[in-house]
Design an enzyme around this catalytic site. Structure first.
Site, PDB file in Angstrom:
ATOM      1  N   ASP A 121     -18.686   8.056 -29.864  1.00 55.67           N
ATOM      2  CA  ASP A 121     -18.689   6.707 -29.307  1.00 55.67           C
ATOM      3  C   ASP A 121     -17.891   5.765 -30.200  1.00 55.67           C
ATOM      4  OD1 ASP A 121     -19.212   4.437 -27.876  1.00 55.67           O
ATOM      5  OD2 ASP A 121     -21.366   4.402 -28.260  1.00 55.67           O
TER       6      ASP A 121
ATOM      7  N   ASP B 213     -12.707   1.349 -24.881  1.00 60.07           N
ATOM      8  CA  ASP B 213     -13.952   2.107 -24.947  1.00 60.07           C
ATOM      9  C   ASP B 213     -13.745   3.540 -24.460  1.00 60.07           C
ATOM     10  OD1 ASP B 213     -16.578   2.883 -25.153  1.00 60.07           O
ATOM     11  OD2 ASP B 213     -17.322   1.616 -23.556  1.00 60.07           O
TER      12      ASP B 213
END
Length: 432
Positions: A102, A311
């Site tokens: 992440d 992201d």
């Protein structure tokens, strides 16, 4: 605390002395495992291809629904919605872990024994007492004083602890520790041992965590992400290249560090990373406009801060309402297909595919600050959601996000030393 990051990080490098057991001046690469790949513990052979597409879209929307800016929140989304996993090992002897990768999180953590209040995990849980290289970080260490997620736990003999809260209310907390992390270089198929890596050993982890993984591998801007801890040996550069995720068999994608992460094509223009003071550990950019055909769609500015989040863990891309509406209108004008209802409610623009009928999807050009231009082709802008339907892979949302469908077949290189990101349109399967 944001202002302390640069100084504190340099101070930590002096004290902490993270090192490789072998020279890696040329960098290295590790395989990223897409959660829908047969290599993934999330893989369900009974699911159809289009069920996986729908699940990815719903995860993306779920992640966006919990997005918020909060000084005390490590990552502003749900903790289990990332689309990529990394297989690595912790301790001596090495203990294998699957962690969710992440870029929106800045800590590496895993579940640890004793785990009295933990989410159910399918794989065995790491026992630090069985690792000869495991040590808890003392309260007086610089690592325990530099970020808001670490603190002194006086109930455990003045050892450092960590606590990470997520946007949906999930929590991970436990001992802030050091141990050897071992990665496997995909190009040489050899172990890369990262000595004395700071890692969260979670004894209390509750919330919406998935039982298929052991924790999170943060790649964010904070000093304790994997990317930041590798910085002394890699120069602070890492990149990834996502192969197509929803077109036939999923090919491996790779995460590169060091020299192998650099974009050497001279025509590739970097764009600056902009610190968002309310989420300084995330990668924000400034998108100036999007162009479709002759129509330039201006992007709203956000003062001196970034206006779009880069992201890796979000499937869809999200745009401010006015930008999305203009993009949708241009697609309606350009695509010569019949509109249809979406099988997924949040996708607003969908088309019916007719056998034998040719159609074209216009290229979208994303313009970033500094002159960087990224070409978004049909693979980046539309998802095939059924045998006969395609839908625009963008959705309206106040906070803009550049998701991973938009990043397919693009080499995305992060230079954390110079605070830039460079995009290069390429065939990511050519890395295989």
């Amino acid at each position: 605390m944001v202002q302390c990051y640069s100084f504190c990080f340099l101070f930590l490098l002096f004290l902490h002395n993270i090192s490789f057991s072998e020279s890696l001046k040329s960098g290295f690469s590790v395989e990223l495992i897409h959660r829908d790949s047969p290599k993934s513990p999330f893989y369900r052979p009974t699911e159809t291809h289009f069920q996986r597409v729908q699940n990815a879209v719903l995860r993306s929307i779920h992640r966006a629904n919990y997005s918020r800016l909060d000084h005390d929140v490590e990552t502003t989304v749900t903790p289990s919605t990332g689309d990529f996993l990394m297989k690595y090992s912790v301790g001596t002897p090495p203990f294998q872990i699957f962690g969710v990768v992440d870029t929106g999180s800045s800590t590496v953590w895993m579940q640890c024994q004793p785990c009295k209040n933990c989410y159910k995990q399918d794989r065995p849980i790491f026992d630090p007492s069985k690792s000869s290289t495991y040590t808890r970080i003392p309260c007086v260490a610089a690592e325990c004083l530099s970020v808001t997620t670490t603190f002194c736990d006086f109930n455990k003999g003045k050892h450092c602890a960590y606590k990470i809260g997520y946007g949906d209310g999930s929590i991970s907390k436990g001992d802030f520790s050091r141990d050897t992390v071992t990665l496997t270089s995909s190009s040489e198929n050899r172990p890369i041992r990262l000595l004395r890596t700071a890692i969260g050993c979670g004894h209390d982890n509750v919330g919406t965590f998935d039982r298929e993984h052991s924790g999170i591998v943060g790649l964010g801007r904070g000093p304790f992400s994997l990317a930041s801890q590798l910085r002394p040996d890699t120069g602070g550069t890492f990149s990834y290249c996502f192969t197509p995720m929803f077109e036939g068999e999923i090919k491996p994608s790779f995460l590169h560090f060091g020299d192998r992460a650099e974009v050497t094509v001279k025509t590739a223009v970097p764009t600056p990373m902009v610190i968002n003071n309310e989420a300084s550990f995330k990668y924000y950019l400034v998108m100036e406009a999007m162009t479709v055909g002759s129509k330039r769609i201006e992007f709203p500015r956000n003062g001196g801060e970034g206006n779009i989040l880069l992201d890796s863990g979000t499937t869809l891309s999200f745009l401010p309402d006015e930008v999305y509406s203009a993009l949708e209108a241009e697609m309606v004008n350009a695509v010569n297909l019949v509109r249809t209802d979406s099988p997924i409610k949040k996708l607003k623009l969908c088309y019916e595919l007719t056998s034998g009928r040719k159609y074209q999807i216009p290229t979208v050009f994303a313009h970033f600050k500094g002159g960087a231009v990224v070409e978004l082709h049909s693979i980046n802008t539309f998802l095939k959601v059924s045998e006969t339907k395609i839908c625009l892979a963008f959705a309206p949302r106040p906070k803009a996000v550049f998701g991973n469908v938009a990043q397919q077949d693009i080499l995305v290189s992060y230079d954390t030393q110079h605070n830039t990101v460079t995009f290069l349109n390429t065939d990511c399967t050519s890395e295989l």
